[in-house]
Design an enzyme around this catalytic site. Structure first.
Site, PDB file in Angstrom:
ATOM      1  N   THR A   5       1.660  60.504  44.661  1.00 26.73           N
ATOM      2  CA  THR A   5       1.272  60.920  43.458  1.00 26.73           C
ATOM      3  C   THR A   5       1.028  59.726  42.225  1.00 26.73           C
ATOM      4  O   THR A   5       2.137  59.353  42.695  1.00 26.73           O
ATOM      5  CB  THR A   5       0.908  61.605  43.216  1.00 26.73           C
ATOM      6  OG1 THR A   5       0.104  62.344  41.461  1.00 26.73           O
ATOM      7  CG2 THR A   5       2.734  62.136  42.743  1.00 26.73           C
ATOM      8  N   TYR A  28       5.459  68.348  40.236  1.00 26.26           N
ATOM      9  CA  TYR A  28       4.739  67.572  41.274  1.00 26.26           C
ATOM     10  C   TYR A  28       5.191  66.125  41.312  1.00 26.26           C
ATOM     11  O   TYR A  28       5.538  65.963  42.555  1.00 26.26           O
ATOM     12  CB  TYR A  28       3.311  67.665  40.817  1.00 26.26           C
ATOM     13  CG  TYR A  28       2.026  67.179  42.066  1.00 26.26           C
ATOM     14  CD1 TYR A  28       2.093  67.947  42.983  1.00 26.26           C
ATOM     15  CD2 TYR A  28       1.364  66.104  41.746  1.00 26.26           C
ATOM     16  CE1 TYR A  28       1.368  66.943  44.102  1.00 26.26           C
ATOM     17  CE2 TYR A  28       0.573  66.002  42.421  1.00 26.26           C
ATOM     18  CZ  TYR A  28       0.436  65.678  44.467  1.00 26.26           C
ATOM     19  OH  TYR A  28      -0.024  65.855  45.212  1.00 26.26           O
TER      20      TYR A  28
END
Length: 225
Positions: free
Chosen positions: A33, A56
Site C-alpha cells: 500500500t 494498516y
C-alpha cells in the site's frame, strides 16, 4: 480492526512464507500500500521515505520486510510487491469516502463529508487488477516493488465535482465535524515512472470514466454526453 490487520498482513504472510520454504514457486505477489510512505506534499517514488501513520500501513511495511528476510533465507520465488494507491470502482466494501458519497447520493444532494482538501491518487479497480496480472506474468526474475497509481491526485471536493457533472445534479458539501480526521496526509500521489517502464501498455482509466463505471454499477442515471 488493528488486531485482525496484524494477524492477516503479518502473521498470515509468515504462514505463507513458511509453507513455501523449499517449494519450487516461480512468483509470489504481496499486495502492499501507499500507506507505507511518510506523509509529504511531494510525489512518492518507490525509494521515498517510509513512515506509516496507521496500523494498516505498518503491517504492510512489516510484510515487505518479511519478504526481504525470506529472500535472505532462501525463498526461491521472484517477489512482486505492488503498492496500491486509492482504488475506486464497482464493488468496494470498505468504508472509504466514495462509498459514503454513494450512500448519501441515494437520498440527498447535500453530502456530509470530512476532510475535503487532502489529495489522493485514485486508480480504477480494473487497472489495478490488470497491473497485478501483468506484474505476475512479467518475465523478469528480479524482485519488483512498484507503485500502482495514476500519477495524478485530486481532492475529495474535485471528485464530488466530477460526480455532480456526470449525474447532472448540483451537489453541495457540508463538513461534518464527526467525519474530520485530526490528521490527514496532504497529498498521496504516485510516481509511476517505474510502472510505465515495466508495463507501458497498461490500461489507464481516467477518474471520470472510473466514476462513471461506479455510478452506473450503483444504478444511478447519468447525464447524457
Amino acid at each position: 480492526h488493528p488486531s485482525e490487520t496484524v494477524a492477516v498482513n503479518i502473521l498470515g504472510l509468515q504462514h505463507v512464507l513458511d509453507a513455501l520454504a523449499g517449494q519450487p514457486v516461480e512468483r509470489l505477489t504481496f499486495a502492499s500500500t501507499a500507506d507505507v510512505y511518510t506523509p509529504d506534499v511531494a510525489v512518492h517514488d518507490e525509494e521515498a521515505s517510509k513512515t506509516p501513520t496507521n496500523v494498516y500501513g505498518a503491517s504492510k511495511l512489516a510484510g515487505e520486510w518479511l519478504l526481504r528476510y525470506a529472500r535472505q533465507a532462501g525463498l526461491r520465488a521472484a517477489v512482486r510487491v505492488p503498492r496500491f494507491f486509492n482504488v475506486i470502482g464497482p464493488g468496494e466494501t470498505n468504508p472509504h469516502v466514495l462509498p459514503a458519497v454513494i450512500e448519501q447520493l441515494r437520498t440527498s444532494d447535500v453530502l456530509q463529508l470530512g476532510n475535503l482538501e487532502p489529495k489522493r491518487d485514485y486508480i480504477f479497480v480494473g487497472d489495478i487488477a490488470a497491473a497485478v496480472v501483468a506484474l505476475l506474468e512479467h518475465d523478469s526474475d528480479d524482485d519488483l516493488t512498484v507503485n500502482v497509481g495514476t500519477g495524478r491526485s485530486c481532492s475529495v471536493r474535485e471528485v464530488v465535482e466530477v460526480a455532480a457533472d456526470l449525474l447532472g445534479r448540483p451537489l453541495r458539501i457540508e463538513v461534518d465535524p464527526a467525519r474530520v480526521r485530526a490528521t490527514d496526509r496532504p497529498n498521496l500521489q504516485a510516481s509511476v515512472q517505474r510502472l510505465d517502464a515495466l508495463l507501458p501498455d497498461r490500461p489507464r482509466t481516467s477518474l471520470r470514466d472510473g466514476l462513471r463505471a461506479l455510478l452506473r454499477s450503483e444504478g444511478f442515471a447519468l447525464r447524457a454526453g
